[in-house]
Every structure is written in structure tokens, then in C-alpha cells.
Motif scaffolding. Structure first.
Motif, PDB file in Angstrom:
ATOM      1  N   VAL A   1      12.211   5.110 -16.134  1.00 52.68           N
ATOM      2  CA  VAL A   1      12.792   3.829 -16.549  1.00 52.68           C
ATOM      3  C   VAL A   1      13.061   2.930 -15.341  1.00 52.68           C
ATOM      4  CG1 VAL A   1      14.792   2.755 -17.645  1.00 52.68           C
ATOM      5  CG2 VAL A   1      13.759   4.797 -18.654  1.00 52.68           C
ATOM      6  N   MET A   2      13.507   3.517 -14.240  1.00 50.73           N
ATOM      7  CA  MET A   2      13.843   2.729 -13.059  1.00 50.73           C
ATOM      8  C   MET A   2      12.626   2.349 -12.234  1.00 50.73           C
ATOM      9  SD  MET A   2      16.995   1.968 -12.862  1.00 50.73           S
ATOM     10  CE  MET A   2      16.970   1.427 -11.158  1.00 50.73           C
ATOM     11  N   ALA A   3      11.525   3.056 -12.410  1.00 51.51           N
ATOM     12  CA  ALA A   3      10.343   2.827 -11.573  1.00 51.51           C
ATOM     13  C   ALA A   3       9.837   1.378 -11.594  1.00 51.51           C
ATOM     14  CB  ALA A   3       9.223   3.787 -11.975  1.00 51.51           C
TER      15      ALA A   3
ATOM     16  N   PHE B   1      -2.514  12.978  -7.217  1.00 50.14           N
ATOM     17  CA  PHE B   1      -3.185  12.253  -8.292  1.00 50.14           C
ATOM     18  C   PHE B   1      -2.288  11.192  -8.914  1.00 50.14           C
ATOM     19  CE2 PHE B   1      -5.654  16.247  -8.175  1.00 50.14           C
ATOM     20  CZ  PHE B   1      -6.909  15.698  -7.964  1.00 50.14           C
ATOM     21  N   GLY B   2      -0.966  11.409  -8.887  1.00 53.49           N
ATOM     22  CA  GLY B   2      -0.057  10.383  -9.385  1.00 53.49           C
ATOM     23  C   GLY B   2      -0.087   9.144  -8.517  1.00 53.49           C
ATOM     24  N   ALA B   3       0.053   9.341  -7.211  1.00 48.44           N
ATOM     25  CA  ALA B   3      -0.014   8.205  -6.298  1.00 48.44           C
ATOM     26  C   ALA B   3      -1.425   7.633  -6.232  1.00 48.44           C
ATOM     27  CB  ALA B   3       0.448   8.631  -4.905  1.00 48.44           C
ATOM     28  N   GLY B   4      -2.427   8.503  -6.341  1.00 46.94           N
ATOM     29  CA  GLY B   4      -3.809   8.029  -6.292  1.00 46.94           C
ATOM     30  C   GLY B   4      -4.170   7.131  -7.456  1.00 46.94           C
ATOM     31  N   ALA B   5      -3.584   7.386  -8.620  1.00 47.87           N
ATOM     32  CA  ALA B   5      -3.861   6.530  -9.779  1.00 47.87           C
ATOM     33  C   ALA B   5      -3.378   5.104  -9.535  1.00 47.87           C
ATOM     34  CB  ALA B   5      -3.190   7.114 -11.023  1.00 47.87           C
ATOM     35  N   VAL B   6      -2.207   4.977  -8.921  1.00 45.24           N
ATOM     36  CA  VAL B   6      -1.665   3.641  -8.639  1.00 45.24           C
ATOM     37  C   VAL B   6      -2.512   2.940  -7.585  1.00 45.24           C
ATOM     38  CG1 VAL B   6       0.391   2.360  -7.949  1.00 45.24           C
ATOM     39  CG2 VAL B   6       0.626   4.504  -9.206  1.00 45.24           C
TER      40      VAL B   6
ATOM     41  N   VAL C   1       0.473   1.373 -14.321  1.00 45.59           N
ATOM     42  CA  VAL C   1      -0.097   2.685 -14.012  1.00 45.59           C
ATOM     43  C   VAL C   1       0.935   3.559 -13.316  1.00 45.59           C
ATOM     44  CG1 VAL C   1      -1.863   3.871 -12.661  1.00 45.59           C
ATOM     45  CG2 VAL C   1      -2.450   1.814 -13.943  1.00 45.59           C
ATOM     46  N   LEU C   2       1.779   2.969 -12.488  1.00 42.75           N
ATOM     47  CA  LEU C   2       2.850   3.738 -11.846  1.00 42.75           C
ATOM     48  C   LEU C   2       3.762   4.366 -12.891  1.00 42.75           C
ATOM     49  CD1 LEU C   2       4.517   4.606  -9.364  1.00 42.75           C
ATOM     50  CD2 LEU C   2       5.689   2.400  -9.508  1.00 42.75           C
ATOM     51  N   VAL C   3       4.167   3.590 -13.869  1.00 46.32           N
ATOM     52  CA  VAL C   3       5.038   4.099 -14.926  1.00 46.32           C
ATOM     53  C   VAL C   3       4.320   5.180 -15.730  1.00 46.32           C
ATOM     54  CG1 VAL C   3       6.318   3.499 -17.007  1.00 46.32           C
ATOM     55  CG2 VAL C   3       6.317   1.936 -15.053  1.00 46.32           C
ATOM     56  N   LEU C   4       3.054   4.937 -16.049  1.00 43.14           N
ATOM     57  CA  LEU C   4       2.296   5.909 -16.839  1.00 43.14           C
ATOM     58  C   LEU C   4       2.089   7.211 -16.070  1.00 43.14           C
ATOM     59  CD1 LEU C   4       0.731   6.595 -19.385  1.00 43.14           C
ATOM     60  CD2 LEU C   4      -1.270   5.468 -18.399  1.00 43.14           C
ATOM     61  N   SER C   5       1.811   7.114 -14.781  1.00 46.29           N
ATOM     62  CA  SER C   5       1.610   8.322 -13.984  1.00 46.29           C
ATOM     63  C   SER C   5       2.903   9.130 -13.882  1.00 46.29           C
ATOM     64  CB  SER C   5       1.100   7.957 -12.585  1.00 46.29           C
ATOM     65  OG  SER C   5       2.072   7.225 -11.860  1.00 46.29           O
ATOM     66  N   LEU C   6       4.035   8.441 -13.740  1.00 48.32           N
ATOM     67  CA  LEU C   6       5.316   9.154 -13.729  1.00 48.32           C
ATOM     68  C   LEU C   6       5.621   9.774 -15.084  1.00 48.32           C
ATOM     69  CD1 LEU C   6       7.519   6.672 -11.658  1.00 48.32           C
ATOM     70  CD2 LEU C   6       6.789   8.954 -10.955  1.00 48.32           C
ATOM     71  N   LEU C   7       5.240   9.082 -16.138  1.00 46.55           N
ATOM     72  CA  LEU C   7       5.470   9.605 -17.480  1.00 46.55           C
ATOM     73  C   LEU C   7       4.676  10.884 -17.716  1.00 46.55           C
ATOM     74  CD1 LEU C   7       7.047   8.866 -20.064  1.00 46.55           C
ATOM     75  CD2 LEU C   7       4.995   7.700 -20.869  1.00 46.55           C
ATOM     76  N   LEU C   8       3.501  10.977 -17.136  1.00 44.88           N
ATOM     77  CA  LEU C   8       2.685  12.183 -17.262  1.00 44.88           C
ATOM     78  C   LEU C   8       3.065  13.247 -16.236  1.00 44.88           C
ATOM     79  CD1 LEU C   8      -0.872  10.610 -17.772  1.00 44.88           C
ATOM     80  CD2 LEU C   8       0.500  11.775 -19.500  1.00 44.88           C
ATOM     81  N   GLY C   9       3.491  12.817 -15.064  1.00 47.40           N
ATOM     82  CA  GLY C   9       3.709  13.761 -13.972  1.00 47.40           C
ATOM     83  C   GLY C   9       5.086  14.374 -13.918  1.00 47.40           C
ATOM     84  N   THR C  10       6.125  13.625 -14.281  1.00 44.66           N
ATOM     85  CA  THR C  10       7.472  14.186 -14.175  1.00 44.66           C
ATOM     86  C   THR C  10       7.711  15.398 -15.084  1.00 44.66           C
ATOM     87  OG1 THR C  10       8.202  12.367 -15.640  1.00 44.66           O
ATOM     88  CG2 THR C  10       8.605  12.122 -13.271  1.00 44.66           C
ATOM     89  N   PRO C  11       7.121  15.467 -16.297  1.00 38.76           N
ATOM     90  CA  PRO C  11       7.286  16.718 -17.060  1.00 38.76           C
ATOM     91  C   PRO C  11       6.658  17.915 -16.359  1.00 38.76           C
ATOM     92  CG  PRO C  11       6.566  14.938 -18.499  1.00 38.76           C
ATOM     93  CD  PRO C  11       6.441  14.434 -17.109  1.00 38.76           C
TER      94      PRO C  11
ATOM     95  N   PRO D   1       0.809  -1.235   0.000  1.00 35.12           N
ATOM     96  CA  PRO D   1       0.000   0.000   0.000  1.00 35.12           C
ATOM     97  C   PRO D   1       0.839   1.281   0.000  1.00 35.12           C
ATOM     98  CG  PRO D   1      -0.773  -1.551   1.666  1.00 35.12           C
ATOM     99  CD  PRO D   1       0.553  -2.043   1.201  1.00 35.12           C
ATOM    100  N   LEU D   2       2.100   1.179   0.402  1.00 30.49           N
ATOM    101  CA  LEU D   2       2.952   2.362   0.484  1.00 30.49           C
ATOM    102  C   LEU D   2       3.733   2.623  -0.793  1.00 30.49           C
ATOM    103  CD1 LEU D   2       4.472   1.770   4.038  1.00 30.49           C
ATOM    104  CD2 LEU D   2       2.534   3.219   3.461  1.00 30.49           C
ATOM    105  N   ALA D   3       3.705   1.697  -1.728  1.00 28.60           N
ATOM    106  CA  ALA D   3       4.579   1.759  -2.897  1.00 28.60           C
ATOM    107  C   ALA D   3       4.391   3.047  -3.690  1.00 28.60           C
ATOM    108  CB  ALA D   3       4.333   0.540  -3.786  1.00 28.60           C
ATOM    109  N   ALA D   4       3.158   3.369  -4.026  1.00 28.02           N
ATOM    110  CA  ALA D   4       2.913   4.535  -4.880  1.00 28.02           C
ATOM    111  C   ALA D   4       3.394   5.820  -4.220  1.00 28.02           C
ATOM    112  CB  ALA D   4       1.427   4.631  -5.208  1.00 28.02           C
ATOM    113  N   GLY D   5       3.084   5.998  -2.938  1.00 28.22           N
ATOM    114  CA  GLY D   5       3.488   7.210  -2.244  1.00 28.22           C
ATOM    115  C   GLY D   5       4.987   7.336  -2.116  1.00 28.22           C
ATOM    116  N   VAL D   6       5.660   6.226  -1.799  1.00 26.28           N
ATOM    117  CA  VAL D   6       7.114   6.263  -1.632  1.00 26.28           C
ATOM    118  C   VAL D   6       7.798   6.598  -2.951  1.00 26.28           C
ATOM    119  CG1 VAL D   6       9.141   4.868  -1.103  1.00 26.28           C
ATOM    120  CG2 VAL D   6       7.102   4.684   0.325  1.00 26.28           C
ATOM    121  N   VAL D   7       7.402   5.935  -4.021  1.00 34.39           N
ATOM    122  CA  VAL D   7       8.035   6.168  -5.319  1.00 34.39           C
ATOM    123  C   VAL D   7       7.784   7.597  -5.789  1.00 34.39           C
ATOM    124  CG1 VAL D   7       8.043   5.495  -7.745  1.00 34.39           C
ATOM    125  CG2 VAL D   7       7.953   3.735  -5.974  1.00 34.39           C
ATOM    126  N   TRP D   8       6.584   8.082  -5.599  1.00 32.78           N
ATOM    127  CA  TRP D   8       6.277   9.424  -6.066  1.00 32.78           C
ATOM    128  C   TRP D   8       6.990  10.502  -5.252  1.00 32.78           C
ATOM    129  CZ3 TRP D   8       4.601  12.570  -9.666  1.00 32.78           C
ATOM    130  CH2 TRP D   8       3.936  12.023 -10.770  1.00 32.78           C
TER     131      TRP D   8
END
Length: 222
Positions: free
Chosen positions: A112-114, A177-182, A130-140, A50-57
Motif C-alpha cells: 500500500v505504501m509503495a 526479478f521483482g526489481a528487474g520487472a520495474v 509494475v512496482l506495486v504488482l511485483s510487490l503484490l506477487l513477491g511479498t507473499p 534508476p535506483l528506485a526499484a532496487g531500494v524499494v525492494w
């Protein structure tokens, strides 16, 4: 104008390749933060998942902030920024090129590392995608907002602290919203709303951030 945009991107990427240590610092910070967190929480996958999305983001957000000082600092010290200000091309277009280059250098490696880091938290299948996709949209978006903060604090003492104070509140919606998507993907809930908002943030930031950063640069150089 496209040639000028391409020239700025290629120039910044070339400079980044000559200073690989700066690029690797951002990536290593991201990897270390995400990898060390399970050591503090414990190896139980039921706790980590459950913590994965928040920690990565959060790690991606902090790692992106490490490199914000380099967006305009080198151009400021060597006089290139003054040449950009008097260029016949729109300054906002040139700033957009620097934002793109910053994202390629600091954001793409995180995306790439996510997937590899997500496996440490037992993320598989749809949540990992979804984690990769959210980072792809959010990091820019992080790069675009950060460029505005970097332009506002250019040449100031303690600029790194000021940048953090300026951009962190603006990063919060992207983080949520990035972590929420995951989390929604892991729970089997519809994720279109989260990803649509991230896409909207991306479009708005790409439209407004270059203009705002260009205005801030002119103010900072006066």
C-alpha cells in the motif's frame, strides 16, 4: 479444513491488532529506509529514478525479515503451538494460515505504501504500477520462505541472526526479478517474463513452504 484455516488467520490478525506497535515497526522501517536513501544519494531525479526499484525492494525484504520472529514465537511461548501439533487438521494447512496472516500484517502495508514512496524517486505510470504488482506477487513469497526459516530456528538462541542467514539466499531470486520487472517497465521492455517467474515462485512457495515449515516445527518441538 477451510474453517480451521480461517480460524488461524483470524486469530493471528486479532493478536496483531492487539500489538500494533510490532506492525507499525515494520512499516516505519520500510518508510524510513526508502525515504532516507535520497538524502544520501542526492535529490537529482536522474540518479534516483534508476535506483528506485532496487531500494524499494531491498527495504521491503529487510522489513519483512523484522517480523519473522513473531510468526511462531508467541505460539511457542504460550503453548498454542503444541495444540496445533496435535490438532486433527493437517499442520501444513494451519501453517499456511499463519503465513497468510503474516503477509496481511507485514506485506500488505508495504504494498500500500509503495506507490507513495515510489513518487519520491519520480516513478510514474507503468513503472509505478509494475512496482506495486511485483510487490503484490513477491511479498507473499517472502512470508512463505521466512516461515520455513522461523520454524527451523524456533527456540534457538540468536534465532534472528540464523533466520537471516537461512532465508536471505532464498530471497535473492525474488529480489532480482521483482526489481528487474520495474526496470524493464521503465525501459520499455517486456515485463511478462519477470512477472511470470514471480508468479511461479509464489505458487511453488505456497505449495511447498507450509509443508516444509510444518516438518521443521515438528523437529524443533521434539
Amino acid at each position: 479444513m477451510l474453517a480451521a484455516l480461517r480460524s488461524v488467520v483470524v486469530r493471528d490478525l486479532t493478536l496483531a491488532l492487539r500489538q500494533r506497535s510490532d506492525v507499525m515497526t515494520t512499516l516505519f522501517f520500510f518508510v524510513i529506509v526508502v525515504s532516507l536513501f535520497p538524502l544520501g544519494v542526492g535529490p537529482e531525479l536522474d540518479k534516483l529514478r534508476p535506483l528506485a526499484a532496487g531500494v524499494v525492494w531491498v527495504a521491503a525484504l529487510l522489513a519483512s525479515m523484522l517480523s519473522l520472529g513473531r510468526v511462531f514465537a508467541h505460539d511457542y511461548t504460550d503453548g498454542t503451538l503444541e495444540q496445533l501439533l496435535v490438532s486433527p487438521q493437517p499442520l501444513s494447512l494451519l501453517v499456511l494460515g499463519k503465513i497468510i496472516a503474516h503477509w496481511i500484517v507485514s506485506g500488505v502495508p508495504l504494498v500500500v505504501m509503495a506507490p507513495l514512496l515510489g513518487l519520491q524517486y519520480d516513478l510514474w505510470g507503468r513503472p509505478l504500477a509494475v512496482l506495486v504488482l511485483s510487490l503484490l506477487l513477491g511479498t507473499p513469497v517472502l512470508s512463505a520462505i521466512g516461515a520455513v526459516g522461523a520454524a527451523l530456528t524456533l527456540g534457538l538462541r540468536g534465532a534472528s541472526v540464523l533466520v537471516a542467514l537461512l532465508v536471505l539466499p532464498l530471497y535473492v531470486p525474488v529480489l532480482i526479478f521483482g526489481a528487474g520487472a520495474v526496470d524493464a517497465a521503465a525501459s520499455g521492455i517486456d515485463i511478462e517474463g519477470h512477472l511470470s517467474l514471480l508468479g511461479a515462485f509464489l505458487l511453488v512457495s505456497l505449495a511447498l513452504a507450509p509443508w516444509a515449515a510444518a516438518l521443521a516445527l515438528r523437529v524443533s518441538m521434539e
